[in-house]
Design a protein around this motif. Structure first.
Motif, PDB file in Angstrom:
ATOM      1  N   THR A   1       0.822  -1.216   0.000  1.00 48.94           N
ATOM      2  CA  THR A   1       0.000   0.000   0.000  1.00 48.94           C
ATOM      3  C   THR A   1       0.855   1.265   0.000  1.00 48.94           C
ATOM      4  O   THR A   1       0.344   2.347   0.261  1.00 48.94           O
ATOM      5  N   GLY A   2       2.177   1.127  -0.253  1.00 44.96           N
ATOM      6  CA  GLY A   2       3.022   2.302  -0.454  1.00 44.96           C
ATOM      7  C   GLY A   2       3.617   2.905   0.792  1.00 44.96           C
ATOM      8  O   GLY A   2       3.967   4.088   0.794  1.00 44.96           O
ATOM      9  N   LYS A   3       3.788   2.125   1.861  1.00 40.13           N
ATOM     10  CA  LYS A   3       4.343   2.683   3.109  1.00 40.13           C
ATOM     11  C   LYS A   3       5.801   3.077   2.910  1.00 40.13           C
ATOM     12  O   LYS A   3       6.206   4.194   3.239  1.00 40.13           O
ATOM     13  N   THR A   4       6.598   2.166   2.376  1.00 40.22           N
ATOM     14  CA  THR A   4       8.014   2.471   2.150  1.00 40.22           C
ATOM     15  C   THR A   4       8.178   3.533   1.071  1.00 40.22           C
ATOM     16  O   THR A   4       9.081   4.365   1.150  1.00 40.22           O
TER      17      THR A   4
ATOM     18  N   ILE B   1      -0.689   8.433  13.829  1.00 40.32           N
ATOM     19  CA  ILE B   1      -0.876   7.236  13.004  1.00 40.32           C
ATOM     20  C   ILE B   1      -1.493   7.627  11.665  1.00 40.32           C
ATOM     21  O   ILE B   1      -2.540   8.273  11.609  1.00 40.32           O
ATOM     22  N   VAL B   2      -0.806   7.241  10.591  1.00 36.70           N
ATOM     23  CA  VAL B   2      -1.279   7.486   9.225  1.00 36.70           C
ATOM     24  C   VAL B   2      -1.651   6.138   8.633  1.00 36.70           C
ATOM     25  O   VAL B   2      -0.834   5.214   8.600  1.00 36.70           O
ATOM     26  N   SER B   3      -2.885   6.014   8.169  1.00 41.04           N
ATOM     27  CA  SER B   3      -3.361   4.750   7.608  1.00 41.04           C
ATOM     28  C   SER B   3      -3.234   4.769   6.090  1.00 41.04           C
ATOM     29  O   SER B   3      -3.534   5.777   5.440  1.00 41.04           O
ATOM     30  N   THR B   4      -2.769   3.658   5.524  1.00 38.80           N
ATOM     31  CA  THR B   4      -2.682   3.524   4.068  1.00 38.80           C
ATOM     32  C   THR B   4      -3.674   2.452   3.626  1.00 38.80           C
ATOM     33  O   THR B   4      -3.811   1.417   4.272  1.00 38.80           O
ATOM     34  N   ALA B   5      -4.359   2.714   2.533  1.00 41.54           N
ATOM     35  CA  ALA B   5      -5.379   1.800   2.019  1.00 41.54           C
ATOM     36  C   ALA B   5      -4.885   1.184   0.715  1.00 41.54           C
ATOM     37  O   ALA B   5      -4.024   1.759   0.030  1.00 41.54           O
ATOM     38  N   PRO B   6      -5.421   0.023   0.346  1.00 41.18           N
ATOM     39  CA  PRO B   6      -5.025  -0.602  -0.935  1.00 41.18           C
ATOM     40  C   PRO B   6      -5.345   0.318  -2.113  1.00 41.18           C
ATOM     41  O   PRO B   6      -6.302   1.087  -2.085  1.00 41.18           O
ATOM     42  N   TYR B   7      -4.542   0.208  -3.166  1.00 38.74           N
ATOM     43  CA  TYR B   7      -4.733   1.023  -4.359  1.00 38.74           C
ATOM     44  C   TYR B   7      -5.958   0.551  -5.136  1.00 38.74           C
ATOM     45  O   TYR B   7      -6.288  -0.645  -5.156  1.00 38.74           O
ATOM     46  N   SER B   8      -6.622   1.493  -5.794  1.00 39.11           N
ATOM     47  CA  SER B   8      -7.701   1.132  -6.714  1.00 39.11           C
ATOM     48  C   SER B   8      -7.085   0.641  -8.026  1.00 39.11           C
ATOM     49  O   SER B   8      -5.883   0.810  -8.272  1.00 39.11           O
ATOM     50  N   GLN B   9      -7.905   0.054  -8.880  1.00 40.26           N
ATOM     51  CA  GLN B   9      -7.382  -0.490 -10.137  1.00 40.26           C
ATOM     52  C   GLN B   9      -6.840   0.612 -11.036  1.00 40.26           C
ATOM     53  O   GLN B   9      -5.835   0.422 -11.722  1.00 40.26           O
ATOM     54  N   SER B  10      -7.473   1.780 -11.028  1.00 37.83           N
ATOM     55  CA  SER B  10      -6.961   2.892 -11.847  1.00 37.83           C
ATOM     56  C   SER B  10      -5.614   3.388 -11.323  1.00 37.83           C
ATOM     57  O   SER B  10      -4.714   3.728 -12.113  1.00 37.83           O
TER      58      SER B  10
END
Length: 412
Positions: free
Chosen positions: A20-23, A295-304
């Motif tokens: 989900t792009g944390k790094t 705390i910063v939450s990251t979500a899964p990417y959408s298909q686009s």
């Protein structure tokens, strides 16, 4: 906020599922902060070493992330080279020479020794160059060519830079700014050959007395206006792999006067804190440390979003993807994971090269999708043929009849 130093001594946790792009957020931050702001990346597994204690490894990482911007004045000789005369000895002894250098207001003749002549030869200084000579170290810097010599040659290289001849005095005082980390100062002052230890990486454990003396000296420089503290960033990846002792040290280090901004990343949900028996906490971090964190939450990417990321990835790898192949890769990335789809770009490119195609097509992506498993299909494969793999106790079932009459290594 990091550039202005407003959140020094605080900590941020980037929490989210894998891929989900944390790094990527941390790497992007390191590029955006510039060269003067220290940015240290640390994987949690790096601190578990037999050569030094866990707290020492963390202490060194903290001090690598704190910069000291030191200001000092130095005298330089700056001007246009008029003439260089070198007297070479017949016996090959010490070389001597004379350097004539000028500004728009004055011209002076200097005697040169062997070291100065060697420096001139290394920098390939010639008449018409604008140079700067540091009087303290003797370092020569070639600033460019004089505008008055712009018509000396019909053709010039692309790196040739023309500058104006300096005016005023030849000898001027310049303010020079150096940025070093506290860890580099620690190493240089803790060993007789500390400067060489910076290059070899053999720093060893540094005594607390040395660090205390350096902190006192840096505080004096700050009061005198000779130095300023630059709070950097310490990025700890997979922070849930640290144990209770490390978390206790981080708690104390964040309260210190000299502390960087600490950014942590974790992909765990409810997990046990390492070093404890049964303490289950969010993200595998102790509650008292979680209380300090933003705390910063990251979500899964959408298909686009995945399609846009894969487009950039393909451009960086110089791979031409057909629109249909890109759409298929985006669908695979959405279902099987972004990292898996990114790896398919390279393998599909090789498959396209094998059939001598100019761009990667759907057939290449499908071929690689069949050859290389994503994590979900790999789990299904292992579950179906579990007895054919070596178990924890070393047991394995060799031979046997394939269920369903198909190939033993086939997964639908």
């Amino acid at each position: 906020m990091v550039k202005e130093g407003k959140i020094a001594g605080r900590a941020i946790l980037i929490a989210g599922p894998p891929s989900t792009g944390k790094t990527a957020i941390a790497i992007g931050m390191s590029k955006g902060l510039g060269e003067d702001v220290p940015f240290t990346t640390l994987a949690s597994s790096e601190i578990f070493s037999l050569e030094m204690s866990k707290t020492e490894a963390l202490e060194q990482a903290f001090r690598k992330s704190i910069g000291v911007r030191i200001k000092e004045e130095t005298e330089v000789i700056e001007g246009e080279v008029v003439e260089i005369v070198i007297d070479r000895s017949v016996t090959g002894g010490n070389k001597q020479g004379k350097l004539t250098i000028k500004t728009t207001d004055m011209e002076t003749l200097y005697d040169m020794g062997t070291k100065m002549i060697d420096s001139m030869n290394r920098e390939k200084v010639m008449a018409g160059d604008i140079i700067s000579i540091d009087k303290a170290s003797g370092r020569i810097t070639k600033l460019g060519r004089s505008y008055t010599r712009s018509r000396d040659y019909d053709a010039m290289g692309p790196d040739t830079k023309f500058v104006q001849c300096p005016d005023g005095e030849l000898q001027v005082r310049r303010e020079v700014v150096h940025t070093v980390s506290l860890h580099e100062i620690d190493v240089i002052n803790s060993r007789t050959q500390g400067f060489l230890a910076l290059f070899s990486g053999d720093t060893g454990e540094i005594r607390a007395e040395v660090r205390s003396q350096i902190n006192t000296k840096v505080a004096e420089w700050r009061e005198e206006g000779k130095a300023t503290i630059v709070p950097g960033v310490l990025f700890i990846d997979e922070v849930h792999m640290l144990d209770a002792e490390c978390f206790s040290f981080i708690n104390r280090a964040l309260e210190d006067e000299l502390a960087p901004i600490v950014i942590m990343a974790s992909n765990r949900g409810l997990a046990r804190v390492r070093g404890t028996d049964a303490t289950i906490t969010p993200h595998g971090l102790p509650p008292d440390l979680l209380d300090r964190l933003v705390i910063v939450s990251t979500a899964p990417y959408s298909q686009s979003d995945i399609q846009e990321i894969l487009t950039i990835r393909a451009q960086e790898e110089e791979v031409d993807l057909s629109p249909d192949a890109l759409a298929l890769l985006a669908k695979i990335g959405h279902e099987a994971g972004l990292r898996y789809a990114g790896n398919l770009i390279t393998t599909a490119h090789l498959a396209a090269a094998r059939r001598k195609a100019k761009e990667v097509g759907v057939v290449d992506v499908q071929r690689c999708f069949e050859l290389f498993y994503d994590p979900n299909r790999s789990v299904r494969f292992v579950s179906e043929f579990e007895k054919r793999f070596v178990a924890d106790d070393g047991g394995v079932e060799l031979g046997g009849v394939t269920v369903g009459g198909g190939d033993a290594m086939e997964v639908s």
